[in-house]
Motif scaffolding. Structure first.
Motif, PDB file in Angstrom:
ATOM      1  N   UNK A  82       5.446 -44.082  87.981  1.00  0.00           N
ATOM      2  CA  UNK A  82       6.680 -44.674  88.508  1.00  0.00           C
ATOM      3  C   UNK A  82       7.558 -45.219  87.390  1.00  0.00           C
ATOM      4  N   UNK A  85       9.150 -42.469  85.484  1.00  0.00           N
ATOM      5  CA  UNK A  85      10.275 -41.921  86.253  1.00  0.00           C
ATOM      6  C   UNK A  85      11.495 -42.832  86.175  1.00  0.00           C
ATOM      7  N   UNK A  89      15.107 -41.855  84.754  1.00  0.00           N
ATOM      8  CA  UNK A  89      16.319 -41.947  85.578  1.00  0.00           C
ATOM      9  C   UNK A  89      17.375 -42.822  84.906  1.00  0.00           C
ATOM     10  N   UNK A 109       0.989 -38.303  93.932  1.00  0.00           N
ATOM     11  CA  UNK A 109       2.154 -38.526  94.794  1.00  0.00           C
ATOM     12  C   UNK A 109       3.350 -39.033  93.986  1.00  0.00           C
ATOM     13  N   UNK A 110       3.070 -39.817  92.962  1.00  0.00           N
ATOM     14  CA  UNK A 110       4.166 -40.291  92.093  1.00  0.00           C
ATOM     15  C   UNK A 110       4.752 -39.128  91.291  1.00  0.00           C
ATOM     16  N   UNK A 113       6.827 -37.107  93.952  1.00  0.00           N
ATOM     17  CA  UNK A 113       8.056 -37.712  94.489  1.00  0.00           C
ATOM     18  C   UNK A 113       8.959 -38.309  93.422  1.00  0.00           C
ATOM     19  N   UNK A 114       8.383 -39.190  92.583  1.00  0.00           N
ATOM     20  CA  UNK A 114       9.215 -39.956  91.658  1.00  0.00           C
ATOM     21  C   UNK A 114       9.798 -39.045  90.579  1.00  0.00           C
ATOM     22  N   UNK A 117      10.457 -34.455  92.825  1.00  0.00           N
ATOM     23  CA  UNK A 117      11.409 -34.460  93.936  1.00  0.00           C
ATOM     24  C   UNK A 117      12.709 -35.161  93.506  1.00  0.00           C
ATOM     25  N   UNK A 118      12.571 -36.242  92.738  1.00  0.00           N
ATOM     26  CA  UNK A 118      13.773 -36.930  92.254  1.00  0.00           C
ATOM     27  C   UNK A 118      14.442 -36.168  91.118  1.00  0.00           C
ATOM     28  N   UNK A 120      13.870 -35.978  87.726  1.00  0.00           N
ATOM     29  CA  UNK A 120      14.236 -36.743  86.529  1.00  0.00           C
ATOM     30  C   UNK A 120      13.537 -36.112  85.316  1.00  0.00           C
TER      31      UNK A 120
ATOM     32  N   UNK B 108      18.565 -38.022  96.158  1.00  0.00           N
ATOM     33  CA  UNK B 108      19.672 -38.089  95.200  1.00  0.00           C
ATOM     34  C   UNK B 108      20.785 -37.099  95.522  1.00  0.00           C
ATOM     35  N   UNK B 115      17.329 -42.699  93.551  1.00  0.00           N
ATOM     36  CA  UNK B 115      16.031 -42.027  93.488  1.00  0.00           C
ATOM     37  C   UNK B 115      15.599 -41.570  94.877  1.00  0.00           C
ATOM     38  N   UNK B 116      14.821 -40.492  94.890  1.00  0.00           N
ATOM     39  CA  UNK B 116      14.241 -40.031  96.150  1.00  0.00           C
ATOM     40  C   UNK B 116      13.054 -40.935  96.487  1.00  0.00           C
ATOM     41  N   UNK B 122       6.397 -46.900  96.163  1.00  0.00           N
ATOM     42  CA  UNK B 122       6.921 -46.238  94.965  1.00  0.00           C
ATOM     43  C   UNK B 122       8.081 -46.981  94.319  1.00  0.00           C
ATOM     44  N   UNK B 125       7.405 -49.752  91.126  1.00  0.00           N
ATOM     45  CA  UNK B 125       7.146 -49.163  89.802  1.00  0.00           C
ATOM     46  C   UNK B 125       8.371 -48.462  89.201  1.00  0.00           C
ATOM     47  N   UNK B 126       9.127 -47.757  90.019  1.00  0.00           N
ATOM     48  CA  UNK B 126      10.338 -47.100  89.505  1.00  0.00           C
ATOM     49  C   UNK B 126      11.322 -48.156  89.001  1.00  0.00           C
ATOM     50  N   UNK B 130      13.136 -48.832  85.386  1.00  0.00           N
ATOM     51  CA  UNK B 130      14.588 -48.999  85.213  1.00  0.00           C
ATOM     52  C   UNK B 130      14.919 -50.326  84.520  1.00  0.00           C
TER      53      UNK B 130
END
Lengths: 338, 282
Positions: A82, A85, A89, A109-110, A113-114, A117-118, A120, B108, B115-116, B122, B125-126, B130
């Protein structure tokens, strides 16, 4: 006194290796860390994230020289991905480094998705992959990572086979704009022929020409494919060797060409027989209507033996001798089917 | 700038957001009604009073960042982003339908979404990544993430909470939409995570409990100076289904979609709420 670790090469293979004169290099992990440090010095947006793995990832010098570009998250792999990611981003060229077994299972899964799917531009780096941690048992083996990541959209799966390919791949990933998975083991690598060719995702490298059979290897199996091809030559079999540094995207053209020009194709990988390079090639060849002998040399679907990587390679036929046998077997099947 | 809106104007916006999200969900026949209604006021304050983010500054690396960890409440986010001018409200027609870029969880592909998200656990942590990036860039930009209280059962949140404190991320604000209900029932019955405030505090966070429907209190919680070196957790006490009497605190509206009659009743309540604010029938 403890016994020395078994060599990944049998005495006969070592003899063959010496005769062929390949130069011994460093483990790919060391080449990775050295190149990443070089990239980090040149670009302060290169940031590494580790999960208490800077030692095993050979990233101590990176942390000492570029302390602000190394983020430690502790033993927390989901958070590692995460955070990687989130950095990507925000404009960073981030590399999340962790043992492949945890990174691609616990954080799958991270990654999905992170990062994927995102979409980045993050690189996840699985270290000590395959059965590098052989003696530590199945918790520490990553035999599922090709299968898992091949089934996730929007990530390249990159497995270099020598130090030069590793350095090229790391520089490429640092300048790349989409998700990448880099996979490294721990064994010392040998400089392969055609080493100065830059890494291109989706391009296999033909390391040895041959017309009877073709061995297709990836990562740490490639040197064994080369030795097996040399053994086969002594037995009168002309064997081509392809190195596949990107399991995804796969160089479909090179695989189809091999199947069209040779009677048998054998794939070799430090991964489960399910869902890896072998099944990718099998699906490609079946759908294209190719007619050739075919065999996947990989770890079978069973409670994997433990021991050093060398023991496991030999047990499952990923050594010079085992791969030469697999080629002979695939050739005999091709003959029977013709 | 919109950040100068009065509380009365802001209240009116929240009422209108509720009307639009209910309309979108009803027309689409899909969505998460209860959790969208509970977080409307939080989003309304963030986008209208707090965050430095707009279509005009979207390309600016110093814009503030918002990650919606409780991605299932995307309908609330969609109407707020439309109101901010990221896209026309009419674009939400066809929400969740085949081929629509407006998916049931944030992606996005939608202008204004960073972010998706949607898989739970999730966002934090993202957001930590950032916030670290902002520190590395010496940027004053802030990072916000919105989580559900049920979502806190995912262990990845606590990995993120630990690392946010360890890295002294005082530019990070995590908001818990503390509506106390999740799809199966009350969160305390499904897997109690109480006391949430003490948990975050023990992880090294500065915790600010607040009435999650008090627009002034939310503004204060989001804009008060952070404690240096400590991330902030705003625990917003909210009501699931807020603003529609028969949906409030009723668990079936977590994922329930209004039928025609429900929708009419809800709209009448919202019309009445609007009339109270505008001083006449709308």
């Amino acid at each position: 006194m403890s016994a020395p670790a078994p060599s990944v090469f049998t005495p006969a293979a070592l003899e063959r290796l010496e005769a062929l004169g390949y130069a011994k290099g460093k483990p790919n992990l060391e080449a990775f860390a050295a190149t990443l440090l070089e990239c980090g010095k040149a670009d302060r947006d290169v940031v590494v994230v580790t999960s208490d793995s800077r030692g095993s990832g050979k990233l101590v010098p990176f942390g000492v020289e570029l302390p602000h570009q190394l983020v430690e998250v502790g033993i927390a792999e989901q958070n590692l991905v995460g955070v990687t990611a989130g950095l990507a981003a925000s404009g960073k060229k981030s590399f999340g480094v962790s043992p492949a077994c945890f990174l691609t299972a616990r954080s799958l899964e991270q990654i999905k998705n992170d990062i994927c799917y995102s979409n980045v531009p993050a690189t996840v780096v699985g270290i000590s992959a395959g059965v590098s941690y052989g003696a530590l048992g199945s918790t520490h083996h990553s035999l599922h990572d090709f299968a898992a990541l091949r089934a996730i959209h929007n990530i390249d799966v990159v497995v270099p086979a020598d130090n030069r390919e590793t350095a090229d791949a790391v520089r490429w990933a640092a300048g790349h704009d989409r998700p990448v998975y880099l996979r490294f083991g721990k064994a010392a690598m040998y400089d392969l022929p055609e080493g100065d060719r830059p890494f291109t995702p989706g391009k296999a490298r033909t390391l040895r020409e041959g017309s009877d059979a073709c061995l297709i290897g990836t990562g740490e199996t490639v040197i064994h494919c080369l030795l097996a091809a040399a053994e086969l030559e002594s037995a009168g079999v002309s064997c081509r060797v392809l190195s596949v540094p990107s399991v995804k995207p796969l160089d479909e053209q090179a695989v189809l060409k091999a199947a069209g020009e040779c009677s048998a194709v054998v794939t070799a990988e430090e991964h489960s027989v399910h869902g890896g390079l072998g099944e990718a090639c099998a699906a490609l060849l079946m759908q294209a209507g190719a007619r050739c002998g075919f065999k996947i040399a990989a770890i079978p679907d069973e409670d994997t033996v433990t021991g050093a990587q060398a023991d496991i390679f030999r047990h499952y036929g990923l050594s010079m001798e085992g791969l030469a046998e697999s080629v002979q077997s695939a050739l005999s099947h091709a003959g029977a089917g013709a | 700038m919109s950040k100068q809106l009065s509380i009365e104007e802001l209240k009116l916006k929240s009422v209108r957001y509720r009307r639009e999200l209910l309309r979108c969900i009803t027309e689409a026949g899909a969505g998460h009604t209860g959790g969208s209604l509970s977080c409307v006021d939080i989003l309304s304050v963030l986008y209208n009073r707090v965050m430095n983010v707009s279509p005009a500054n979207w390309a600016d690396p110093d814009r503030d960042r918002y990650v919606q960890s409780k991605g299932h409440s995307v309908e609330a986010l969609y109407v707020v982003l439309a109101d901010q001018g990221f896209f026309p409200l009419e674009d939400l027609e066809g929400l969740c339908r085949y081929g629509s870029p407006f998916v049931g969880h944030p992606t996005r592909k939608t202008p204004g979404i960073e972010m998706n998200t949607g898989a739970l656990g999730h966002g934090l942590p993202i957001a930590v990544g950032m916030a670290i990036a902002a520190k590395l860039d010496n940027s004053k930009r802030r990072v916000f993430t919105l989580m559900g209280d049920g979502e806190l059962a995912e262990g990845s949140n606590w990995e993120g909470a630990m690392s946010a404190a360890h890295h002294r991320l005082d530019n990070l604000t995590a908001i818990v939409d503390y509506n106390t209900l999740q799809i199966t029932g009350p969160t305390r019955d499904v897997c109690s995570n109480e006391p949430i405030d003490e948990k975050f505090a023990s992880f090294g966070w500065n915790v600010r409990p607040v009435d999650g429907h008090d627009l002034e209190a939310l503004t204060e919680a989001f804009t008060a100076a952070p404690e240096p070196g400590r991330p902030t957790c705003v625990i917003a006490n909210t009501v699931k289904g807020k603003g529609v009497s028969f949906m409030e605190n009723v668990v079936k509206w977590h994922h329930g979609v209004p039928g025609a009659d429900d929708y009419t009743t809800a709209q009448q309540e919202i019309d009445a709420a609007e009339a109270l604010l505008t001083g006449g029938p709308s």
